[in-house]
Enzyme design. Structure first.
Site, PDB file in Angstrom:
ATOM      1  N   GLY A 130       0.825  -1.206   0.000  1.00 10.20           N
ATOM      2  CA  GLY A 130       0.000   0.000   0.000  1.00 10.20           C
ATOM      3  C   GLY A 130       0.857   1.253   0.000  1.00 10.20           C
ATOM      4  O   GLY A 130       1.025   1.891   1.044  1.00 10.20           O
ATOM      5  N   GLU A 244      13.925  -4.322  -4.947  1.00  9.36           N
ATOM      6  CA  GLU A 244      12.884  -4.679  -5.899  1.00  9.36           C
ATOM      7  C   GLU A 244      13.073  -4.102  -7.295  1.00  9.36           C
ATOM      8  O   GLU A 244      12.446  -4.550  -8.240  1.00  9.36           O
ATOM      9  CB  GLU A 244      11.523  -4.245  -5.336  1.00  9.36           C
ATOM     10  CG  GLU A 244      10.319  -4.870  -5.994  1.00  9.36           C
ATOM     11  CD  GLU A 244      10.457  -6.366  -6.254  1.00  9.36           C
ATOM     12  OE1 GLU A 244      11.345  -7.015  -5.678  1.00  9.36           O
ATOM     13  OE2 GLU A 244       9.702  -6.886  -7.084  1.00  9.36           O
TER      14      GLU A 244
HETATM   15  C1  LIG Z   1      -0.170  -2.814 -12.946  1.00  4.58           C
HETATM   16  C2  LIG Z   1       0.171  -1.898 -11.828  1.00  4.58           C
HETATM   17  C3  LIG Z   1       0.326  -2.418 -10.565  1.00  4.58           C
HETATM   18  C4  LIG Z   1       0.635  -1.573  -9.497  1.00  4.58           C
HETATM   19  N1  LIG Z   1       0.729  -2.112  -8.241  1.00  4.58           N
HETATM   20  C5  LIG Z   1       0.943  -1.288  -7.187  1.00  4.58           C
HETATM   21  C6  LIG Z   1       0.951  -1.812  -5.858  1.00  4.58           C
HETATM   22  O1  LIG Z   1       0.791  -3.015  -5.636  1.00  4.58           O
HETATM   23  N2  LIG Z   1       1.125  -0.957  -4.834  1.00  4.58           N
HETATM   24  C7  LIG Z   1       1.314   0.391  -5.033  1.00  4.58           C
HETATM   25  O2  LIG Z   1       1.491   1.106  -4.053  1.00  4.58           O
HETATM   26  N3  LIG Z   1       1.312   0.921  -6.283  1.00  4.58           N
HETATM   27  C8  LIG Z   1       1.121   0.112  -7.359  1.00  4.58           C
HETATM   28  N4  LIG Z   1       1.098   0.630  -8.628  1.00  4.58           N
HETATM   29  C9  LIG Z   1       1.220   2.070  -8.801  1.00  4.58           C
HETATM   30  C10 LIG Z   1       2.537   2.513  -9.408  1.00  4.58           C
HETATM   31  O3  LIG Z   1       3.583   2.410  -8.474  1.00  4.58           O
HETATM   32  C11 LIG Z   1       2.307   3.948  -9.885  1.00  4.58           C
HETATM   33  O4  LIG Z   1       1.397   3.877 -10.962  1.00  4.58           O
HETATM   34  C12 LIG Z   1       3.570   4.621 -10.314  1.00  4.58           C
HETATM   35  O5  LIG Z   1       4.401   4.882  -9.214  1.00  4.58           O
HETATM   36  C13 LIG Z   1       3.269   5.961 -11.037  1.00  4.58           C
HETATM   37  O6  LIG Z   1       2.453   6.764 -10.259  1.00  4.58           O
HETATM   38  P1  LIG Z   1       1.092   7.384 -10.844  1.00  4.58           P
HETATM   39  O7  LIG Z   1       0.266   6.287 -11.394  1.00  4.58           O
HETATM   40  O8  LIG Z   1       0.505   8.246  -9.798  1.00  4.58           O
HETATM   41  O9  LIG Z   1       1.531   8.246 -12.093  1.00  4.58           O
HETATM   42  P2  LIG Z   1       2.158   9.711 -12.058  1.00  4.58           P
HETATM   43  O10 LIG Z   1       3.176   9.803 -10.993  1.00  4.58           O
HETATM   44  O11 LIG Z   1       1.045  10.694 -12.040  1.00  4.58           O
HETATM   45  O12 LIG Z   1       2.879   9.745 -13.447  1.00  4.58           O
HETATM   46  C14 LIG Z   1       2.150   9.867 -14.671  1.00  4.58           C
HETATM   47  C15 LIG Z   1       3.156  10.008 -15.795  1.00  4.58           C
HETATM   48  O13 LIG Z   1       3.925  11.201 -15.595  1.00  4.58           O
HETATM   49  C16 LIG Z   1       5.305  10.892 -15.570  1.00  4.58           C
HETATM   50  N5  LIG Z   1       5.993  11.708 -14.564  1.00  4.58           N
HETATM   51  C17 LIG Z   1       5.583  11.954 -13.295  1.00  4.58           C
HETATM   52  N6  LIG Z   1       6.492  12.720 -12.657  1.00  4.58           N
HETATM   53  C18 LIG Z   1       7.497  12.946 -13.542  1.00  4.58           C
HETATM   54  C19 LIG Z   1       8.731  13.646 -13.473  1.00  4.58           C
HETATM   55  N7  LIG Z   1       9.122  14.268 -12.360  1.00  4.58           N
HETATM   56  N8  LIG Z   1       9.536  13.652 -14.571  1.00  4.58           N
HETATM   57  C20 LIG Z   1       9.155  12.999 -15.711  1.00  4.58           C
HETATM   58  N9  LIG Z   1       7.992  12.325 -15.839  1.00  4.58           N
HETATM   59  C21 LIG Z   1       7.174  12.295 -14.770  1.00  4.58           C
HETATM   60  C22 LIG Z   1       5.396   9.435 -15.170  1.00  4.58           C
HETATM   61  O14 LIG Z   1       6.574   8.838 -15.649  1.00  4.58           O
HETATM   62  C23 LIG Z   1       4.158   8.852 -15.841  1.00  4.58           C
HETATM   63  O15 LIG Z   1       4.433   8.516 -17.176  1.00  4.58           O
HETATM   64  C24 LIG Z   1       0.810  -0.186  -9.711  1.00  4.58           C
HETATM   65  C25 LIG Z   1       0.666   0.340 -11.007  1.00  4.58           C
HETATM   66  C26 LIG Z   1       0.342  -0.504 -12.049  1.00  4.58           C
HETATM   67  C27 LIG Z   1       0.196   0.087 -13.417  1.00  4.58           C
END
Ligand SMILES: Cc1cc2nc3c(=O)[nH]c(=O)nc-3n(C[C@H](O)[C@H](O)[C@H](O)COP(=O)(O)OP(=O)(O)OC[C@H]3O[C@@H](n4cnc5c(N)ncnc54)[C@H](O)[C@@H]3O)c2cc1C
Length: 380
Positions: A130, A244
């Protein structure tokens, strides 16, 4: 520099492959089609992992004290390569083996270790992670879920999102805020049947019930659920993520899917075309580059060095290899990717779509490479 596997490594790989051959059922591909986070695969893991544990192949790299055999880091990666190439029959339990267990060994109290490590080592524990929240994904330090101290308890309120495995997990490795800034983050080990926790599946194109929203409303847990100290959370997750970053050896899966695609094209007598062959070669090179970069990280770890920038480079390379292979398949075997086509190619494709965002976005890794590897200023 010796790139060859030792006879001992080869024997270990053979043992793992023999185990998979004898234990994966005839309908395994239809189970694996839904991905490691699916209900089908999670249920399967609960019968598969105990057998793996009995064969000494679940946590061989863990200390003997916790059910392991103190085997070398390289064997852990050989094991991971074969498991992922087979479609990951350990389901979400790979997380226990790779990082949750080692984190508990390092930061857990005796009580937490005694409670949680034995079920992990025997293949009977499902956890979820989480971390991410709406508004706190890449910028994880912006998380808002709060744990307020109330006597000997904490009361947790907030929301997590994209939580894999939450639908069947017994315990959540939860990040919550006890104060402000990075220093105000703590880790809690929260039983998922605690009153006030609500899990909602998020429909998605990957897997069956793979990702979820998890809501925490006045969730009361004793202070003994906190891992480490208040304020130690950021250090704990940095250690966890360093374990990881290269934990999922998808280059091996990509490489074997590419072999299968080439075999299919040959069977169709379509592999003579120069463009097809050069694109296959590009995809093969991407897989091998990713493999070598990951092996560099494994080598550092095996020598006891602290994690460096190699892990960031390796993660980006693994994502690129995934994309190159699935793009190759989509371009030259499009019929395999629709309808009843080819289940393994389809499963690989679906995971390849999300591989650059799950476990931390590839762009963030590129930022880290720019800063730490190329010494570029932040934000340039
Ligand atoms: C299949 C799947 C399983 C997952 N499982 C888990 C889980 O078990 N537990 C958990 O906690 N999370 C989980 N996640 C979440 C995952 O860790 C996040 O989706 C990831 O960290 C990106 O965060 P966000 O989705 O909020 O996207 P954002 O952070 O909003 O990013 C959106 C886009 O903007 C880009 N971006 C953002 N900031 C920057 C920057 N500073 N410079 C350049 N580009 C940027 C990113 O690269 C991305 O392409 C999962 C995600 C997926 C897709």
């Amino acid at each position: 520099m010796d790139f060859a596997w030792s006879a001992e490594n080869d024997a270990f790989r053979t043992k793992v492959c023999d185990f998979l051959d004898s234990e994966l059922p005839a309908d395994w591909q239809s189970i694996a089609r839904h991905g490691p986070g699916s209900r089908e695969q999670t249920e399967f893991s609960l019968t598969f992992c105990p057998k793996l544990a009995d064969a000494g192949l679940l946590v061989p790299h863990w200390p003997e004290k916790w059910g392991g055999a103190d085997r070398p880091t390289w064997e852990h990666f050989i094991l991971g390569e074969e498991m992922w190439a087979a479609g990951e029959p350990r389901g979400g339990q790979y997380m226990n083996v790779n990082w949750i267990g080692p984190v508990l060994m390092r930061y857990g109290s005796e009580e937490q270790q005694a409670r949680y490590l034995p079920p992990m080592a025997s293949g009977r524990a499902i956890w979820c992670q989480g971390f991410s929240e709406p508004g706190a994904g890449s910028d994880l330090a912006a998380l808002r879920t709060r744990a307020l101290r109330d006597g000997d308890d904490y009361v947790i309120n907030g929301q997590k999102i994209w939580t894999s495995y939450a639908g069947m997990a017994e315990t959540c490795f939860l990040l919550a805020r006890t104060g402000e800034g990075r220093e105000g983050i703590a880790v809690f080990l929260v039983p998922m049947d605690t009153p006030g926790i609500e899990v909602r599946a998020i429909p998605s194109l990957i897997g069956h019930g793979d990702i979820h929203e998890v809501f925490f409303t006045d969730v009361r847990v004793p202070t003994s659920c906190r891992l480490g100290q208040e304020g130690e959370g950021w250090n704990i997750i940095s250690y966890a993520l360093s374990n990881e970053r290269v934990g999922i050896p998808r280059y091996e899966m990509s490489s074997r899917e590419l072999d299968a695609m080439v075999a299919e094209l040959k069977a169709r007598e379509s592999f003579g075309n120069a463009i097809v062959r050069s694109k296959a070669a590009e995809a093969a090179m991407a897989c091998e580059s990713a493999r070598m970069l990951v092996y560099r990280v494994v080598d550092e770890r095996a020598r006891g060095e602290p994690p460096g920038t190699a892990a960031n480079l390796a993660r980006v390379a693994v994502v690129e290899a995934d994309h190159k292979v699935t793009d190759f398949g989509m371009d030259f075997l499009p019929d395999c990717f629709s309808g009843d086509g080819h289940p393994a190619f389809q499963a690989h494709h679906e995971r390849a779509i999300v591989t650059g965002i799950a476990a931390g976005a590839a762009e963030i890794q590129l930022n880290l490479v720019a800063r730490r590897h190329l010494n570029l200023p932040k934000g340039a």
